[in-house]
Motif scaffolding. Structure first.
Motif, PDB file in Angstrom:
ATOM      1  N   SER A   7      25.584  30.106  38.514  1.00 14.80           N
ATOM      2  CA  SER A   7      25.271  31.452  38.957  1.00 14.80           C
ATOM      3  C   SER A   7      25.833  31.854  40.294  1.00 14.80           C
ATOM      4  CB  SER A   7      23.843  31.374  39.003  1.00 14.80           C
ATOM      5  OG  SER A   7      23.275  31.385  37.648  1.00 14.80           O
ATOM      6  N   THR A  23      30.794  40.136  42.261  1.00 15.59           N
ATOM      7  CA  THR A  23      31.430  39.333  41.676  1.00 15.59           C
ATOM      8  C   THR A  23      31.107  38.033  41.249  1.00 15.59           C
ATOM      9  OG1 THR A  23      32.555  38.510  43.632  1.00 15.59           O
ATOM     10  CG2 THR A  23      33.764  40.664  42.784  1.00 15.59           C
ATOM     11  N   GLY A  24      31.501  37.435  40.165  1.00 19.69           N
ATOM     12  CA  GLY A  24      30.941  36.195  39.720  1.00 19.69           C
ATOM     13  C   GLY A  24      30.044  36.158  38.368  1.00 19.69           C
ATOM     14  N   ASN A  25      29.011  35.290  38.635  1.00 19.61           N
ATOM     15  CA  ASN A  25      28.094  35.322  37.385  1.00 19.61           C
ATOM     16  C   ASN A  25      26.474  35.973  37.743  1.00 19.61           C
ATOM     17  OD1 ASN A  25      29.935  33.973  35.595  1.00 19.61           O
ATOM     18  ND2 ASN A  25      29.825  32.249  36.862  1.00 19.61           N
ATOM     19  N   SER A  42      32.796  45.504  37.619  1.00 17.64           N
ATOM     20  CA  SER A  42      34.074  44.952  36.764  1.00 17.64           C
ATOM     21  C   SER A  42      34.325  43.570  37.396  1.00 17.64           C
ATOM     22  CB  SER A  42      35.375  45.860  37.300  1.00 17.64           C
ATOM     23  OG  SER A  42      35.483  45.994  38.696  1.00 17.64           O
ATOM     24  N   GLY A  43      34.110  42.995  38.313  1.00 21.03           N
ATOM     25  CA  GLY A  43      34.189  41.721  38.926  1.00 21.03           C
ATOM     26  C   GLY A  43      33.443  40.571  38.397  1.00 21.03           C
ATOM     27  N   LEU A  44      32.401  40.776  37.376  1.00 23.65           N
ATOM     28  CA  LEU A  44      31.564  40.105  36.974  1.00 23.65           C
ATOM     29  C   LEU A  44      32.035  39.467  35.946  1.00 23.65           C
ATOM     30  CD1 LEU A  44      28.243  41.805  37.106  1.00 23.65           C
ATOM     31  CD2 LEU A  44      28.728  40.111  38.492  1.00 23.65           C
ATOM     32  N   HIS A  45      32.114  38.114  35.831  1.00 23.93           N
ATOM     33  CA  HIS A  45      32.518  37.191  34.626  1.00 23.93           C
ATOM     34  C   HIS A  45      31.285  37.282  33.699  1.00 23.93           C
ATOM     35  CE1 HIS A  45      35.725  36.035  37.075  1.00 23.93           C
ATOM     36  NE2 HIS A  45      35.011  35.229  37.724  1.00 23.93           N
ATOM     37  N   HIS A  46      30.124  37.184  33.796  1.00 25.21           N
ATOM     38  CA  HIS A  46      28.932  37.067  33.026  1.00 25.21           C
ATOM     39  C   HIS A  46      27.843  38.111  33.644  1.00 25.21           C
ATOM     40  CE1 HIS A  46      26.193  35.667  30.379  1.00 25.21           C
ATOM     41  NE2 HIS A  46      25.209  35.426  31.324  1.00 25.21           N
ATOM     42  N   THR A  79      32.095  49.257  35.018  1.00 28.13           N
ATOM     43  CA  THR A  79      32.240  47.869  34.287  1.00 28.13           C
ATOM     44  C   THR A  79      33.366  47.462  34.024  1.00 28.13           C
ATOM     45  OG1 THR A  79      31.834  48.853  32.284  1.00 28.13           O
ATOM     46  CG2 THR A  79      29.718  48.409  33.321  1.00 28.13           C
ATOM     47  N   ALA A  80      33.596  46.123  33.668  1.00 27.82           N
ATOM     48  CA  ALA A  80      35.171  45.658  33.155  1.00 27.82           C
ATOM     49  C   ALA A  80      35.548  46.522  31.906  1.00 27.82           C
ATOM     50  CB  ALA A  80      34.854  44.330  32.902  1.00 27.82           C
TER      51      ALA A  80
END
Length: 486
Positions: free
Chosen positions: A404, A423-425, A452-456, A484-485
């Motif tokens: 996380s 950004t990240g999870n 938009s920088g979130l991986h999850h 959002t991405a």
């Protein structure tokens, strides 16, 4: 012969060591379970001569399970010894089904630190318990009780000549095993554990020492095939609850043990589904004979590996020795001093404690080292099954926390909208931190939330962010803009 069976010598010698380790375990587990000692030996024999032949884990040794002692005792007290066979039989059939449906493979996911913690915890319990046996004293039931009671037990032993003689035999056994490795190679062809037991037996007889010896009568009088009345107990829901508990705990202990044994040698890896089937066959046969339930036992298995076993022949032969001495030569077995067998188990338990691994983990991965220690302490405090579950839960929590990784960046230029970049999870573990940052933003300023920088982004975080955006939009002058991405 040597071409067809290239490891016969190593397996033969290893089988003798495993036999010496198995005898006190079989007898002790049976007595603690409230059944005749011989039933524990029957389970050990089946573990060698039946399960030992089957594929799965070639160096893992099966027998009566200390982890099931309390449950077996309660089952015998409530339903009787006759019904025990039916319970074990049904548990074996369930294990067969689990193996055929390929459930065993999921146990490969066990964390290395949990495995090492399991070895450490079991080693500590074995050492603490067998120190009482070495002194001829009765050990407390719980792991914590065993360790906490040691000072008092030693004090009692110092005031008893019989206890001191018993301790001397146990200590002498350990000394012979440790020093045996320093003798010439020709002498070391005889297993140190066997030499130690022979010397302890001769010393006991020669000096007439007042120490306890193994008490075993004939096997055939205790074997009891379940009858119609026993099968009639299956109408009780309580019996089915016990069956499910036997199945789950026996299966978990066996496959946890398999993961630990694989860490001890470089040979073929365990085939978990086949090992589940092997355990199911063994418990089915044990049930038909009215014996104790079986699991793979890490103490015997580690002794098997340490003694140099290379194939499944060692575990099969150990079953043959159990059958020979328990059925045909019980008088010979009765000469063996119990403190000598306790000394073998203390030595085996010491070798289970992974001192080097603990040190290495602490230097490079403190979190993993803490999980190892927590698992070991939990096994001592509770039991093996629940201790491993605690270790697994901690391992999963640690992995989830490390996965996380989240960075929250807030850009406020004093005029215009406040920009928030995540950004990240974003998982529920980081949700309190996310909400603290967002709720600290000024209510009278527009906000641009950049995801938009979130991986999850898990469901809990998504829902919480939507709720916060609605509240902020209602309190502010403009709605929150969410990016959002693509």
């Amino acid at each position: 012969m040597t071409t067809k069976y290239p490891y016969l010598r190593q397996d033969f010698l290893a089988s003798i060591v495993v036999f010496l380790v198995a005898v006190p375990l079989c007898v002790g587990v049976a007595v603690a379970s409230g059944v005749p000692a011989e039933l524990g030996l029957v389970t050990g024999i089946v573990g060698g001569l039946v399960t030992g032949f089957l594929p799965g884990s070639s160096l893992q040794v099966s027998g009566p399970a200390a982890g099931l002692t309390v449950l077996v005792f309660e089952a015998v007290s409530e339903f009787g010894v006759g019904t025990l066979g039916v319970i074990v039989l049904m548990a074996g059939l369930f294990q067969l089904a689990m193996g055929f449906f390929r459930i065993g493979r999921w146990f490969r996911a066990i964390s290395v630190s949990v495995v090492e913690g399991m070895l450490c915890g079991i080693g500590l319990v074995i050492i603490a318990g067998q120190l009482y046996a070495a002194a001829g004293l009765k050990a407390p039931q719980t792991g914590i009780g065993k360790i906490a009671g040691l000072p008092g037990a030693f004090a009692d032993a110092l005031g008893s000549s019989e206890a001191l003689a018993s301790l001397a035999i146990g200590a002498g056994t350990i000394a012979v095993i440790v020093l045996w490795k320093r003798l010439p190679k020709a002498v070391r062809s005889v297993p140190g554990a066997l030499a130690a037991v022979v010397l302890a037996t001769l010393a006991t007889l020669a000096f007439g020492l007042p120490v306890a010896t193994v008490e075993v009568e004939g096997l055939f009088g205790v074997v009891q095939v379940p009858g119609a009345d026993a099968f009639g107990e299956l109408a009780s829901p309580a019996v089915w609850g016990t069956i499910v508990a036997f199945t789950l705990i026996a299966s978990a202990e066996s496959l946890f043990s398999a993961a630990a044994v694989d860490r001890l040698h470089d040979g073929p890896r365990t085939q978990y589904d086949k090992e589940m089937v092997a355990q199911g066959v063994g418990n089915t046969v044990c049930g038909l004979l009215g014996a104790l339930p079986m699991t793979a036992v890490i103490v015997r298995s580690s002794a098997n590996v340490a003694a140099g076993a290379r194939t499944k022949a060692s575990r099969v032969l150990h079953g043959a020795w159990l059958l020979l001495f328990a059925a045909a030569l019980p008088s010979a077995l009765a000469l063996v001093p119990i403190p000598a067998l306790a000394g073998i188990l203390v030595h085996a338990g010491w070798k289970l404690i992974p001192f080097r691994q603990i040190t290495a983990l602490w230097r490079g991965h403190k979190g993993e080292a803490l999980i190892l220690v927590a698992t070991a302490v939990s096994i001592v405090a509770v039991n093996m099954f629940e201790g491993v579950l605690i270790g697994l839960a901690l391992s999963v929590a640690k992995t989830a926390w490390e996965a996380s990784h989240l960075k929250t960046e807030i850009v406020d230029k004093g005029a215009g909208p406040v920009q928030v970049h995540l950004t990240g999870n974003a998982t529920f573990l980081r949700l309190p931190k996310i909400l603290d940052s967002l709720e600290a933003l000024p209510q009278d300023r527009p906000v641009e939330l950049d995801l938009s920088g979130l991986h999850h982004l898990d469901h809990a975080c998504r829902t919480a962010l939507e709720n916060w955006a609605e509240r902020h939009s209602a309190a502010g002058t403009e709605p929150v803009r969410v990016t959002t991405a693509a």
